[in-house]
Design a protein around this motif. Structure first.
Motif, PDB file in Angstrom:
ATOM      1  N   ASN A   1       8.745 -15.179   7.998  1.00  0.00           N
ATOM      2  CA  ASN A   1       9.616 -15.553   9.250  1.00  0.00           C
ATOM      3  C   ASN A   1       9.702 -17.025   9.515  1.00  0.00           C
ATOM      4  OD1 ASN A   1      10.428 -12.891   9.857  1.00  0.00           O
ATOM      5  ND2 ASN A   1       8.718 -12.683  11.519  1.00  0.00           N
TER       6      ASN A   1
ATOM      7  N   TYR B   1      12.894 -19.745   9.241  1.00  0.00           N
ATOM      8  CA  TYR B   1      13.003 -20.772  10.344  1.00  0.00           C
ATOM      9  C   TYR B   1      13.148 -22.382   9.693  1.00  0.00           C
ATOM     10  CZ  TYR B   1      13.124 -21.649  15.479  1.00  0.00           C
ATOM     11  OH  TYR B   1      13.397 -21.783  16.511  1.00  0.00           O
TER      12      TYR B   1
ATOM     13  N   ASP C   1      13.571 -26.869  17.883  1.00  0.00           N
ATOM     14  CA  ASP C   1      13.453 -25.945  16.811  1.00  0.00           C
ATOM     15  C   ASP C   1      11.974 -26.100  16.225  1.00  0.00           C
ATOM     16  OD1 ASP C   1      15.800 -24.821  17.241  1.00  0.00           O
ATOM     17  OD2 ASP C   1      16.516 -25.234  15.255  1.00  0.00           O
TER      18      ASP C   1
ATOM     19  N   LEU D   1       8.698 -23.930  15.960  1.00  0.00           N
ATOM     20  CA  LEU D   1       8.035 -23.723  14.778  1.00  0.00           C
ATOM     21  C   LEU D   1       6.405 -24.049  14.857  1.00  0.00           C
ATOM     22  CD1 LEU D   1       8.563 -22.856  11.625  1.00  0.00           C
ATOM     23  CD2 LEU D   1       9.337 -25.283  11.378  1.00  0.00           C
TER      24      LEU D   1
END
Lengths: 202, 242
Positions: A70, A74, A132, A136
């Motif tokens: 995942n 990302y 983001d 993350l």
């Protein structure tokens, strides 16, 4: 390309590189779990305490692989965002240059709208990048958590292995490999976090 | 950036080039606009390095929101690598460019600009009341290549054909054809790969009424030099420059 953009590209690229190493190690843990399960099965009652641990190791490895998969998706989005931000920034800088060069041109003022729009887009990208990165970092923290759990399991495995008689050495080797893998994952993910932490939302 | 009006009637043609401030290692190129009352067509917008001076120069003739159309004769970076910047500056524009090169040209960035693919046999594009003929010029030098003919202004924007490389202070029109020939020869022999394609283009172009030949590099040709150029190019063996 300015040095900030360069380091941003490097940071994003380094995540992919570090995480691919984590993926290899997680797969090794999964293999170690399968190996441990076989040994524990052969050892029977002597490794009774070890058997549930092997399942736990396997589950941990699977979850780590899933998390890293995942995160890689990302990271790819983050890379695209970096490219977009680079393009937006380049356009904004060029438009500013146009405004200077067009000084005195009959329609010079018509450049204001594209400049304002480019600036807004550039700032949107910068904000999105920070958001983001923060997310993350949260996902990377989850991997770190798994790495810490793996080290605890490794410690428990050593204790259980000490009671496994002639299987002691084999099971201790499993515990060692889990511990080593957990270390590697921890170190790699930590490097990702350091590379990204300067971009996070304050 | 030097600006030269080359036609003034119900609409205008302006040539841009000879940018004295361009980096030395970037080739000089000519850009053109066709300006009507409310629209502006930009022919061969140029490379990324040229974007700022070019855009600034265009602002002497048209506001940003009236730059509605762009044309690229082929896919080379000196023709259209600035596309990604125009794409972010123009909110309502079309790019007329070869259908064959769409997937290639889009690499320069083409999200908001509408890509209007030109079919192999050319077409007519209309900028307000001005009708421009898109003339096939395949293999001159790109395998899919087009020129723009304006029958009203009698101008043929002939892309790479007729190109030469000169310093920034060179005049914009050819003054002595016999001297200019030597500046074009090697380029045409090397860059134009096919005598057959050259012949087809010359046959097509000889039927047009042309006052000005406007190439993408170097000087333009006007008056008798147009015929002189066609005769010279006709007799030149191309695809031999290696």
């Amino acid at each position: 390309m300015n040095s900030q953009t360069k380091s941003q590209f490097i940071a994003v690229a380094s995540i992919t590189s570090e995480l691919s190493a984590v993926m290899v190690v997680a797969k090794e843990i999964s293999l170690a779990a399968a190996n441990a399960k076989a040994i524990a099965f052969r050892a029977g009652d002597k490794a009774k305490g070890f058997q549930p641990i092997t399942d736990f190791i396997n589950e941990l490895a699977k979850e780590t692989i899933e998390l890293v998969t995942n995160i890689n998706v990302y990271a790819l989005l983050l890379y695209r965002l970096t490219v977009n931000e680079y393009r937006r920034t380049a356009a904004y800088n060029r438009f500013e240059q146009v405004a200077k060069l067009a000084n005195g041109a009959h329609y010079a003022n018509s450049m204001q709208e594209p400049i304002t729009h480019a600036k807004t887009m550039m700032q949107d990208c910068q904000r999105q990048f920070k958001r983001d990165v923060t997310q993350l970092l949260g996902q990377l923290e989850a991997v770190m958590h798994h790495a810490r759990a793996a080290r605890v399991i490794a410690a428990n495995s050593r204790i259980e292995a000490s009671q496994a008689g002639e299987y002691l050495q084999s099971l201790q080797a499993v515990a060692e490999s889990v511990d080593k893998a957990a270390h590697t994952i921890h170190d790699n993910v930590q490097r990702c976090r350091i590379a990204l932490s300067i971009y996070r939302n304050s | 950036m030097k600006m030269t009006k080359i036609y003034e009637g119900a609409h205008q043609w302006v040539m841009f080039g000879r940018d004295e401030n361009k980096p030395d290692n970037i080739i000089d190129s000519n850009q053109y606009i066709v300006r009507t009352a409310n629209k502006c067509l930009l022919l061969e917008p140029g490379g990324t390095e040229l974007f700022a001076p070019m855009m600034a120069a265009v602002l002497h003739h048209a506001p940003v929101d009236q730059i509605t159309d762009l044309f690229a004769s082929h896919q080379d970076p000196d023709v259209i690598s600035s596309l990604g910047l125009w794409d972010q500056a123009l909110s309502n524009a079309k790019l007329h460019a070869p259908a064959l090169w769409e997937g290639y040209i889009r690499n320069f960035g083409c999200e908001s600009i509408e890509y209007v693919p030109i079919p192999d046999n050319g077409e007519t594009i209309k900028i307000e009341s001005v009708e421009l003929q898109i003339i096939p010029a395949h293999y001159l030098h790109s395998p899919c290549n087009f020129h723009v003919y304006d029958p009203q202004a009698k101008i043929l924007m002939c892309g790479s054909v007729g190109s030469a490389f000169e310093p920034a202070n060179a005049p914009v029109f050819v003054e002595r054809f016999d001297v200019h020939v030597e500046k074009m020869r090697a380029y045409h022999q090397r860059m134009m790969p096919s005598n057959q394609a050259k012949r087809a283009w010359i046959d097509r172009v000889r039927n047009l009424d042309i006052d000005i030949l406007a190439p993408q590099h170097g000087r333009m040709f006007k008056g008798d030099d147009v015929k002189r150029f066609l005769d010279w190019f006709d007799s030149l063996q191309v695809g031999t420059g290696v």
